[in-house]
Design a protein around this motif. Structure first.
Motif, PDB file in Angstrom:
ATOM      1  N   LYS A   1       0.436  -1.044  -0.477  1.00 38.49           N
ATOM      2  CA  LYS A   1      -0.245  -0.056  -0.504  1.00 38.49           C
ATOM      3  C   LYS A   1       1.019   1.605   0.283  1.00 38.49           C
ATOM      4  O   LYS A   1       0.570   2.390  -0.705  1.00 38.49           O
ATOM      5  CB  LYS A   1      -0.616   0.073   0.968  1.00 38.49           C
ATOM      6  N   GLU A   2       2.661   1.168   0.750  1.00 41.29           N
ATOM      7  CA  GLU A   2       3.121   2.905   0.933  1.00 41.29           C
ATOM      8  C   GLU A   2       3.701   2.875  -0.985  1.00 41.29           C
ATOM      9  O   GLU A   2       4.359   3.484  -1.059  1.00 41.29           O
ATOM     10  CB  GLU A   2       4.366   2.436   2.028  1.00 41.29           C
ATOM     11  N   LEU A   3       4.011   1.522  -0.808  1.00 47.94           N
ATOM     12  CA  LEU A   3       4.502   1.084  -2.189  1.00 47.94           C
ATOM     13  C   LEU A   3       4.244   2.155  -3.328  1.00 47.94           C
ATOM     14  O   LEU A   3       3.665   2.528  -4.307  1.00 47.94           O
ATOM     15  CB  LEU A   3       5.223   0.486  -2.777  1.00 47.94           C
ATOM     16  N   VAL A   4       2.040   2.014  -3.095  1.00 50.07           N
ATOM     17  CA  VAL A   4       1.460   2.743  -3.999  1.00 50.07           C
ATOM     18  C   VAL A   4       1.233   3.920  -4.356  1.00 50.07           C
ATOM     19  O   VAL A   4       0.972   4.628  -4.600  1.00 50.07           O
ATOM     20  CB  VAL A   4       0.037   1.471  -3.925  1.00 50.07           C
ATOM     21  N   ARG A   5       1.011   4.072  -2.937  1.00 48.37           N
ATOM     22  CA  ARG A   5       0.622   5.809  -2.771  1.00 48.37           C
ATOM     23  C   ARG A   5       2.711   6.526  -3.254  1.00 48.37           C
ATOM     24  O   ARG A   5       2.052   7.299  -3.519  1.00 48.37           O
ATOM     25  CB  ARG A   5       0.218   5.782  -0.797  1.00 48.37           C
ATOM     26  N   PHE A   6       3.780   6.066  -2.300  1.00 48.50           N
ATOM     27  CA  PHE A   6       5.219   6.426  -3.398  1.00 48.50           C
ATOM     28  C   PHE A   6       4.320   6.361  -4.511  1.00 48.50           C
ATOM     29  O   PHE A   6       5.296   7.589  -5.462  1.00 48.50           O
ATOM     30  CB  PHE A   6       5.784   5.717  -2.595  1.00 48.50           C
ATOM     31  N   LEU A   7       4.626   5.599  -5.243  1.00 53.05           N
ATOM     32  CA  LEU A   7       4.385   5.371  -6.944  1.00 53.05           C
ATOM     33  C   LEU A   7       3.518   7.026  -7.114  1.00 53.05           C
ATOM     34  O   LEU A   7       3.846   8.016  -8.242  1.00 53.05           O
ATOM     35  CB  LEU A   7       3.588   4.182  -7.535  1.00 53.05           C
TER      36      LEU A   7
END
Length: 339
Positions: A16-22
């Motif tokens: 989820k954090e990776l998607v937010r970062f992206l």
């Protein structure tokens, strides 16, 4: 563990954090709660594929892009650089073409469909004159048609620590101290550099702890971020900061504090579920207390209303009594006047 490898591990720790970062970096609109994330092999072979006839090997050379993944079926790649690489653009082009060959979504003897994966470059170590983007332009030499692809470069030193903590780039927080590497390697005796490293490291730790306490970071990803910060500092202490540096002990103390803090937190790791339950219990307690207060106030108001009603009834009774007395006196007066 190198800062390079540690950053990839942090990015992979929480989907989820990776998607937010992206979304923050590229402006994509993937839903972190529902997005389907797949981590792809970062080992690419130089080979072509041809329908059902199998693979036609070109050679056995392997290439290792840093981090390949897909979100909702769309391919992305992250490259991390600590030092400047003057051939980085050509490496990115090579990785991109190899990614296409390894993950061709549609192919036949007569047709290959190659959607260009979007790449991001994260530059950790400060260097002058680095652009905001790498650009690749693919040209059809017959028609003159051009296809421009821009690869954004995240220059970490340009982002303030507090700004990172308040954004979806917060995964980059522990890597802010990488900007000290070059200066410490050149001047390991600098008291100012070592003291600032210790100070900035403590600020980063406090920010990450606040994010954890506010449930803006999971325990797993917080642990990886803190370990990355610790490992980077340990390298700088052991390899760059000289024994006669007056501020060396401050860095040692900071490193020791990080270990102690990590041990204390690991003994009883915070749970998002437990925090939510505790928050709800506290909410119910507050609501119950407020309900009791409202009930007590209602009882007081009811008692006062009953008291006022009793006083009104008493006044009404006295008024009727006076009215009866006056009537009796009036009747007596009429009777005397008649006689």
């Amino acid at each position: 563990m190198s800062a390079h490898k540690a950053l990839i591990d942090v990015l992979m720790a929480d989907e989820k954090e990776l998607v937010r970062f992206l979304n923050d970096i590229l402006g994509t609109k993937h839903n972190p709660e529902t997005a389907e994330v797949k981590f792809l092999s970062a080992v690419l072979k130089i080979e072509a594929k041809l329908g059902e006839s199998g693979k036609i090997p070109i050679d056995d050379t392997l290439r290792y892009p840093d981090f390949l993944f897909s979100v909702d079926g769309i391919m992305y790649g992250v490259e991390v650089q600590t030092k400047y690489d003057k051939i980085m653009l050509y490496r990115l082009l090579e990785y991109e073409l190899l990614t296409l060959l390894n993950y061709v979504p549609k192919e036949s003897e007569y047709e290959i469909e190659l959607p260009l994966p979007q790449k991001v470059l994260i530059q950790l170590e400060k260097r002058a004159n680095i652009p905001d983007y790498y650009s690749m332009t693919f040209i059809n030499t017959v028609t003159g048609e051009k296809l421009l692809q821009k690869i954004p470069i995240i220059k970490l030193w340009e982002h303030k620590t507090e700004d990172l903590a308040n954004s979806d780039k917060k995964l980059l927080l522990p890597f802010k101290i990488v900007e000290y590497k070059k200066r410490l390697s050149r001047n390991g005796k600098s008291e100012k550099l070592a003291r600032n490293l210790a100070k900035d490291s403590w600020i980063i730790h406090e920010l990450m702890t606040n994010l954890l306490n506010d449930a803006k970071l999971s325990w797993d990803i917080h642990s990886k971020m803190q370990k990355s910060q610790h490992d980077i500092m340990a390298v700088y202490l052991n390899e760059y900061i000289t024994a006669d540096n007056p501020a060396r002990k401050e860095v040692e103390d900071m490193l020791s504090n990080l270990i102690k803090l990590e041990i204390v937190e690991i003994e009883k790791p915070p749970s998002l579920f437990e925090m939510v339950v505790a928050e709800r219990v506290e909410k119910f307690k507050r609501e119950a207390e407020e309900a009791k207060k409202r009930e007590a106030e209602s009882k007081k108001l009811l008692a006062k209303a009953n008291e006022r009603e009793a006083e009104a009834n008493e006044r009404e009774a006295k008024a009727k009594e006076r009215e009866a007395l006056l009537k009796a006196e009036l009747d007596a007066l009429k009777e005397r006047l008649t006689y």
